[in-house]
Design a protein around this motif. Structure first.
Motif, PDB file in Angstrom:
ATOM      1  N   GLU A 150      45.236  34.234  31.565  1.00 19.57           N
ATOM      2  CA  GLU A 150      46.237  34.408  30.460  1.00 19.57           C
ATOM      3  C   GLU A 150      46.886  35.696  31.159  1.00 19.57           C
ATOM      4  N   LYS A 151      48.309  35.889  30.507  1.00 14.32           N
ATOM      5  CA  LYS A 151      48.990  37.021  30.978  1.00 14.32           C
ATOM      6  C   LYS A 151      48.371  38.221  30.065  1.00 14.32           C
ATOM      7  N   PRO A 152      48.013  39.217  31.406  1.00 18.99           N
ATOM      8  CA  PRO A 152      47.551  40.296  30.581  1.00 18.99           C
ATOM      9  C   PRO A 152      48.393  41.498  30.134  1.00 18.99           C
ATOM     10  N   GLU A 153      48.046  42.146  29.396  1.00 19.08           N
ATOM     11  CA  GLU A 153      49.013  43.136  28.549  1.00 19.08           C
ATOM     12  C   GLU A 153      49.133  44.463  29.660  1.00 19.08           C
ATOM     13  N   VAL A 154      50.128  44.360  30.279  1.00 13.75           N
ATOM     14  CA  VAL A 154      50.536  45.719  31.278  1.00 13.75           C
ATOM     15  C   VAL A 154      51.585  46.453  30.902  1.00 13.75           C
ATOM     16  N   ASP A 155      51.584  47.796  30.675  1.00 13.81           N
ATOM     17  CA  ASP A 155      52.914  48.706  30.553  1.00 13.81           C
ATOM     18  C   ASP A 155      53.602  48.551  31.484  1.00 13.81           C
ATOM     19  N   ALA A 156      55.065  48.761  31.231  1.00 14.94           N
ATOM     20  CA  ALA A 156      56.160  48.783  32.018  1.00 14.94           C
ATOM     21  C   ALA A 156      55.832  48.225  33.568  1.00 14.94           C
ATOM     22  N   CYS A 157      55.732  46.828  33.641  1.00 16.21           N
ATOM     23  CA  CYS A 157      55.609  46.201  34.749  1.00 16.21           C
ATOM     24  C   CYS A 157      56.737  45.277  34.973  1.00 16.21           C
ATOM     25  N   MET A 165      61.484  50.006  42.425  1.00 15.49           N
ATOM     26  CA  MET A 165      60.557  48.990  42.166  1.00 15.49           C
ATOM     27  C   MET A 165      59.676  49.887  41.206  1.00 15.49           C
ATOM     28  N   LYS A 166      59.164  49.013  40.045  1.00 18.69           N
ATOM     29  CA  LYS A 166      58.060  49.671  39.407  1.00 18.69           C
ATOM     30  C   LYS A 166      56.340  49.427  40.198  1.00 18.69           C
ATOM     31  N   SER A 167      55.903  50.381  39.848  1.00 16.42           N
ATOM     32  CA  SER A 167      54.519  50.378  40.657  1.00 16.42           C
ATOM     33  C   SER A 167      53.526  49.202  40.084  1.00 16.42           C
ATOM     34  N   SER A 168      53.718  48.567  39.079  1.00 18.71           N
ATOM     35  CA  SER A 168      53.110  47.692  38.407  1.00 18.71           C
ATOM     36  C   SER A 168      53.731  46.466  38.477  1.00 18.71           C
ATOM     37  N   VAL A 169      53.094  45.292  38.914  1.00 16.50           N
ATOM     38  CA  VAL A 169      53.790  44.033  39.073  1.00 16.50           C
ATOM     39  C   VAL A 169      52.934  42.931  38.540  1.00 16.50           C
ATOM     40  N   LEU A 170      53.304  41.818  37.841  1.00 10.94           N
ATOM     41  CA  LEU A 170      52.569  40.683  37.178  1.00 10.94           C
ATOM     42  C   LEU A 170      53.296  39.708  37.984  1.00 10.94           C
ATOM     43  N   VAL A 171      52.493  38.944  38.815  1.00 10.25           N
ATOM     44  CA  VAL A 171      52.781  37.744  39.717  1.00 10.25           C
ATOM     45  C   VAL A 171      52.569  36.306  38.885  1.00 10.25           C
ATOM     46  N   HIS A 172      53.048  35.494  38.619  1.00  4.79           N
ATOM     47  CA  HIS A 172      52.306  34.065  38.008  1.00  4.79           C
ATOM     48  C   HIS A 172      52.806  33.099  39.040  1.00  4.79           C
ATOM     49  N   GLY A 173      51.738  32.150  39.102  1.00  3.40           N
ATOM     50  CA  GLY A 173      51.854  30.994  39.845  1.00  3.40           C
ATOM     51  C   GLY A 173      50.721  30.416  39.994  1.00  3.40           C
ATOM     52  N   ASP A 174      50.451  29.324  40.906  1.00  2.00           N
ATOM     53  CA  ASP A 174      49.256  28.827  41.346  1.00  2.00           C
ATOM     54  C   ASP A 174      48.456  29.727  42.487  1.00  2.00           C
ATOM     55  N   LEU A 175      47.560  30.285  42.264  1.00  6.46           N
ATOM     56  CA  LEU A 175      47.089  31.160  43.248  1.00  6.46           C
ATOM     57  C   LEU A 175      46.003  30.752  43.910  1.00  6.46           C
ATOM     58  N   LEU A 176      45.794  31.158  45.067  1.00  7.04           N
ATOM     59  CA  LEU A 176      44.719  30.602  45.927  1.00  7.04           C
ATOM     60  C   LEU A 176      44.290  31.481  47.099  1.00  7.04           C
ATOM     61  N   TYR A 177      42.942  31.810  47.176  1.00  8.88           N
ATOM     62  CA  TYR A 177      42.501  32.757  48.706  1.00  8.88           C
ATOM     63  C   TYR A 177      41.355  32.412  48.975  1.00  8.88           C
ATOM     64  N   ALA A 178      40.757  32.608  50.242  1.00 10.07           N
ATOM     65  CA  ALA A 178      39.320  32.457  50.712  1.00 10.07           C
ATOM     66  C   ALA A 178      38.982  33.832  51.112  1.00 10.07           C
ATOM     67  N   ALA A 179      37.978  34.618  50.320  1.00 12.04           N
ATOM     68  CA  ALA A 179      37.647  36.018  50.713  1.00 12.04           C
ATOM     69  C   ALA A 179      36.609  35.435  51.621  1.00 12.04           C
ATOM     70  N   THR A 180      35.958  34.431  51.708  1.00 17.33           N
ATOM     71  CA  THR A 180      34.735  34.385  52.664  1.00 17.33           C
ATOM     72  C   THR A 180      35.250  32.734  53.287  1.00 17.33           C
ATOM     73  N   PRO A 181      34.421  32.544  54.253  1.00 17.09           N
ATOM     74  CA  PRO A 181      34.624  31.017  54.806  1.00 17.09           C
ATOM     75  C   PRO A 181      34.211  30.046  54.048  1.00 17.09           C
ATOM     76  N   GLN A 182      33.297  30.256  53.087  1.00 16.50           N
ATOM     77  CA  GLN A 182      32.408  29.149  52.364  1.00 16.50           C
ATOM     78  C   GLN A 182      33.256  28.921  51.209  1.00 16.50           C
ATOM     79  N   LYS A 183      34.061  29.897  50.555  1.00 14.43           N
ATOM     80  CA  LYS A 183      34.759  29.516  49.375  1.00 14.43           C
ATOM     81  C   LYS A 183      35.965  29.712  49.005  1.00 14.43           C
ATOM     82  N   LEU A 184      36.649  28.553  48.471  1.00 10.24           N
ATOM     83  CA  LEU A 184      38.021  28.749  48.252  1.00 10.24           C
ATOM     84  C   LEU A 184      38.284  29.314  46.752  1.00 10.24           C
TER      85      LEU A 184
END
Ligand SMILES: [Zn+2]
Length: 427
Positions: free
Chosen positions: A41-48, A1-20
């Motif tokens: 936008e898709k970032p430029e990342v080498d060897a990922c 496995m490469k140590s750098s990974v780009l994941v694409h999709g509809d991302l969501l998380y709640a780091a605090t109870p107040q904000k999604l």
């Protein structure tokens, strides 16, 4: 496995109870098992490595911070009873079976498969009092790629003779278990007095000493049932309160103690618990199943408690943390109704937070996609639900919490690596 990974999709998380945090059609960069950032936008990342999940939702893995792995086989049984008779009539009899390693070999793989399928990959769990069985459970969680605190249960008072340890043997076994647990990377031991009434004062003292000597976390139960609380008062008359029993034996390491239930707390206990930065494991299904009561979730959340959710299998019945989140909302609404609207119920963002980052923070930077968090995620495919292509990402999350389960989770990733079904040859 490469140590750098780009994941694409509809991302969501709640780091605090107040904000999604919502990031539709976005890219998340993972590096060396951590989240680097999320980009429109898709970032430029080498060897990922590229993992493109299209229009699927990507959210943090769930944390179940109160689950009895050894009660998986007894779910749904004895739900007409309250805590103390339920323990004597069902639970102690079930846990006694784990003296036989063959029984664990049958039960644990089924449990791990279900937890994996439902995306509960950060766990704080009780085993039984049995040393070898507890180590076998740890082996399996480690091998399967979970992140887990596992506790060999301590109990030298019990009305089931097969589950009553002698104090010295309990202490010696716990030491041996701690030494043999050093081999694990992602699975760690946690000191686990079952609850104050199951331990004598000398055993609690030994356990408190081990907490200090090995710098360990603690998990146990607190203020679940009124009969239990009166019993603690009888057994420990010198203690000011139930929580004071744990405190007086140094079983309250700061920021490293998980207390399940915490329903019937006094003001003085709440103050002491806040000072000790305890993690409260809210177990809404179990609290209703055993007629224990409704935890004051809104007040405790607003007071700044660290709170996560627990399935509390087998007093709880379902392992899916979406269901635990919904149960927390429903219990909170009943409490709000009872208060005639004086106390606001919690909403789905708060409940989602509790099921991910709330409980996840007990394990470190887990349960969120904020930069620096561990790269753990679930991929959710909801395209079979008729509204999914027209509603917002926040609404798709609501449907997943209320309607979802294993069928919608199409992939699971821990520390940047996709993890496979632990025991593929069984159901
Ligand atoms: Zn429990």
């Amino acid at each position: 496995m490469k140590s750098s990974v780009l994941v694409h999709g509809d991302l969501l998380y709640a780091a605090t109870p107040q904000k999604l945090s919502l990031h539709p059609d976005s890219w998340m960069h993972l590096k060396a098992g951590k989240v680097e950032g999320i980009y429109a936008e898709k970032p430029e990342v080498d060897a990922c490595e590229i993992r493109d999940y299209g229009k699927q939702m990507i959210l943090p893995v769930f944390a179940d911070i109160h689950i009895h792995s050894v009660q998986y086989g007894q779910r749904g049984l004895g739900m007409n009873l309250e805590l103390l008779p339920w323990l004597s009539n069902y639970t102690f009899k079930e846990e006694a079976r784990f003296e036989d390693l063959e029984y664990g070999k049958k039960v644990f793989p089924l449990l791990l498969n279900e937890l994996w399928s439902l995306g509960s990959l950060n766990l704080c769990t009780f085993s039984s009092m049995h040393l070898e069985s507890s180590l076998m459970l740890m082996d399996m969680y480690e091998e399967a790629g979970f992140r887990a605190y596992v506790g060999k249960v301590n109990m030298d008072c019990c009305d089931e003779p097969r589950l009553k340890e002698e104090c010295d043997i309990s202490y010696a076994d716990t030491r041996e278990w701690l030494e043999r647990s050093k081999q694990y990377k992602n699975v760690k031991p946690i000191i686990t007095p079952r609850f104050a009434p199951s331990c004598t004062a000398p055993l609690l003292k030994h356990l408190g000493q081990l907490v200090q000597e090995y710098d360990l976390p603690v998990q146990t139960h607190l203020n679940e049932n009124k009969g239990e609380i009166s019993w603690v008062q009888e057994l420990f008359p010198e203690s000011k309160s139930y929580y004071d029993v744990y405190r007086s034996y140094n079983l309250n390491p700061k920021g490293k103690t998980v207390l399940a239930h915490c329903i019937h707390n006094s003001e003085a206990e709440l103050e002491a618990m806040l000072e000790d930065e305890v993690f409260v494991a809210h177990c809404p299904a179990s609290n209703v199943n055993l007629s224990s009561g409704i935890m004051h979730l809104r007040e405790m959340l607003d007071a700044g408690f660290n709170i996560g959710l627990g399935s509390d299998i087998g007093a709880g019945d379902r392992l899916f943390m979406g269901t635990a989140a919904v149960d927390a909302i429903r219990a909170s609404k009943l409490y709000s109704l009872q208060s005639e609207g004086k106390v606001e119920p919690v909403n789905y963002i708060e409940a989602f937070y509790l099921a991910t980052a709330g409980g996840g923070s007990f394990f470190g930077d887990c349960g969120s996609f904020a930069p620096g968090s561990t790269a753990d995620y679930l991929v959710v495919d909801d395209k079979c639900w008729p509204a999914s292509d027209r509603i917002g990402l926040d609404e798709r999350l609501q449907q997943f919490l209320y309607l979802g389960g294993a069928e919608q989770i199409s992939e699971r990733c821990m520390r940047g690596e996709v993890i496979e079904k632990p025991f593929p040859d069984i159901c």
